[in-house]
Write an enzyme that holds these catalytic residues in place. Structure first.
Site, PDB file in Angstrom:
ATOM      1  N   CYS A  35      14.737   0.292   3.197  1.00  0.00           N
ATOM      2  CA  CYS A  35      13.979  -0.673   4.002  1.00  0.00           C
ATOM      3  C   CYS A  35      14.669  -0.946   5.326  1.00  0.00           C
ATOM      4  CB  CYS A  35      13.845  -2.009   3.257  1.00  0.00           C
ATOM      5  SG  CYS A  35      13.100  -1.919   1.623  1.00  0.00           S
ATOM      6  N   CYS A  39      13.047  -6.430   6.377  1.00  0.00           N
ATOM      7  CA  CYS A  39      11.956  -6.325   5.398  1.00  0.00           C
ATOM      8  C   CYS A  39      11.728  -7.663   4.700  1.00  0.00           C
ATOM      9  CB  CYS A  39      12.267  -5.252   4.362  1.00  0.00           C
ATOM     10  SG  CYS A  39      10.915  -4.971   3.182  1.00  0.00           S
ATOM     11  N   CYS A  66      10.186   2.368   2.238  1.00  0.00           N
ATOM     12  CA  CYS A  66       9.406   1.219   1.747  1.00  0.00           C
ATOM     13  C   CYS A  66       8.014   1.244   2.389  1.00  0.00           C
ATOM     14  CB  CYS A  66      10.136  -0.070   2.125  1.00  0.00           C
ATOM     15  SG  CYS A  66       9.225  -1.589   1.792  1.00  0.00           S
ATOM     16  N   CYS A  69       7.591  -2.344   4.778  1.00  0.00           N
ATOM     17  CA  CYS A  69       8.153  -2.499   6.127  1.00  0.00           C
ATOM     18  C   CYS A  69       8.150  -1.206   6.928  1.00  0.00           C
ATOM     19  CB  CYS A  69       9.569  -3.062   6.052  1.00  0.00           C
ATOM     20  SG  CYS A  69      10.807  -1.922   5.354  1.00  0.00           S
TER      21      CYS A  69
END
Length: 344
Positions: A35, A39, A66, A69
């Site tokens: 991430c 995030c 991810c 994000c």
């Protein structure tokens, strides 16, 4: 830019500091994803985290990006938002969302989310605030309101008056003359936090404070007509007392507050903090897309004109200490205690 050490990186993740986006990615080894530092997903346990210089390094370790994000889309998103802001600032009329999204190669729904994450507001709200700020500046310089309207970029007086009625809470010429001709009703009322001053225009509450009286209102609104609350407005005072005494409940009270685009973005973020929870000044700055503006976020917090209703008391320092509060730390403690333990 060098990748930060692991302790600095973890602090950035805990603060969701957007200024570290692009400097490293956070790998969560138990879930197999990586991430951005900012995030919004729930924070993992520290022992399950590894930091990587970029997405390519994380993918080599077997991790996947991810979906929330989108860490690999950061540069493209930043460029798209910058292009959109330039388009909005140069346009005579606020462009439609679909036109802005198309110009940067995004779908409208996806770009709306990207823009809101980056700036804290929608493209339409950004355009309205930009024009309103230009109008306020022009109104302070121009002798004629009509000249100021056109200088600010409005197509005509009708559009400006429509916006000002929603946002300013008074006519443009009254704003230029420091509230001249505006009637503000006011009252003092007893609450569980002490004596409260509440004042309202015809649009909504413009001031809620403690340990103040009419003299303080006169300093804040020197050219307005100040009159005691009428019987017809008594219900508003009662509902305001109830909101102060039970700050964790949604109040639904009308507000007539205004500030710069940044201040209003901060105030909106304050109202998103759930009762019983707190945020740091750094987290608020990051949430409105200005992670380096921690001091400015604190100033915007302090510029809040309606205590409790816009819950600036829910902001604390990064070290967990309460920080400041215009009406005393004891009141701040009481408000936070009431929200954390509503039954008490």
């Amino acid at each position: 830019m060098r990748m930060p050490d692991s302790d600095t990186a973890w602090r950035a993740v805990k603060a969701r500091d957007r200024s570290f986006d692009g400097r490293f990615v956070t790998g969560v080894m138990t879930t197999g994803i990586y991430c951005r530092p900012s995030c919004a997903a729930r924070h993992p346990k520290r022992e399950n985290v590894r930091f990587f210089a970029d997405g390519a390094q994380a993918r080599e370790a077997g991790l996947r990006p991810c979906k929330r994000c989108r860490p690999d889309d950061r540069l493209r998103d930043e460029e798209a938002v910058a292009q959109a802001i330039a388009l909005i600032e140069s346009a005579e009329e606020a462009p439609r969302l679909d036109m802005v999204a198309q110009s940067v190669g995004y779908s409208p729904s996806h770009f709306l989310r990207v823009f809101r994450i980056a700036t804290g507001v929608t493209p339409a709200a950004y355009a309205r605030r930009l024009r309103a700020e230009r109008a306020e500046d022009a109104l302070s310089r121009e002798e004629r309101v009509t000249d100021a309207i056109y200088e600010a970029g409005y197509s005509g007086p009708g559009r400006f008056y429509s916006d000002s009625n929603r946002r300013l809470g008074m006519t443009p010429s009254a704003w230029r003359r420091g509230g001249e001709g505006v009637t503000i009703q006011w009252a003092l009322a007893e609450t569980s936090l002490g004596t409260m001053l509440v004042a309202a225009t015809g649009k909504g509450i413009c001031r809620l404070s403690f340990d103040e009286d009419k003299a303080a209102l006169e300093e804040r609104f020197p050219h307005a007509e100040l009159v005691p609350f009428s019987d017809e407005m008594a219900d508003l005072v009662g509902r305001t007392v109830a909101a102060v005494d039970d700050p964790g409940r949604p109040h639904g009270l009308p507000l007539d507050v205004r500030g710069t685009a940044f201040q209003e973005a901060v105030w909106q973020e304050l109202m998103r903090i759930p009762p019983g929870e707190t945020r740091s000044y750094a987290e608020i700055a990051s949430a409105v897309g200005k992670p380096k503006a921690v001091r400015a976020a604190g100033s915007a917090n302090g510029a809040n004109n309606v205590a409790v209703l816009i819950p600036c008391h829910r902001v604390i320092r990064s070290d967990g200490s309460l920080g400041g509060y215009a009406y005393g730390l004891e009141r701040k403690r009481d408000l936070l205690r009431k929200e954390a333990n509503p039954a008490q």
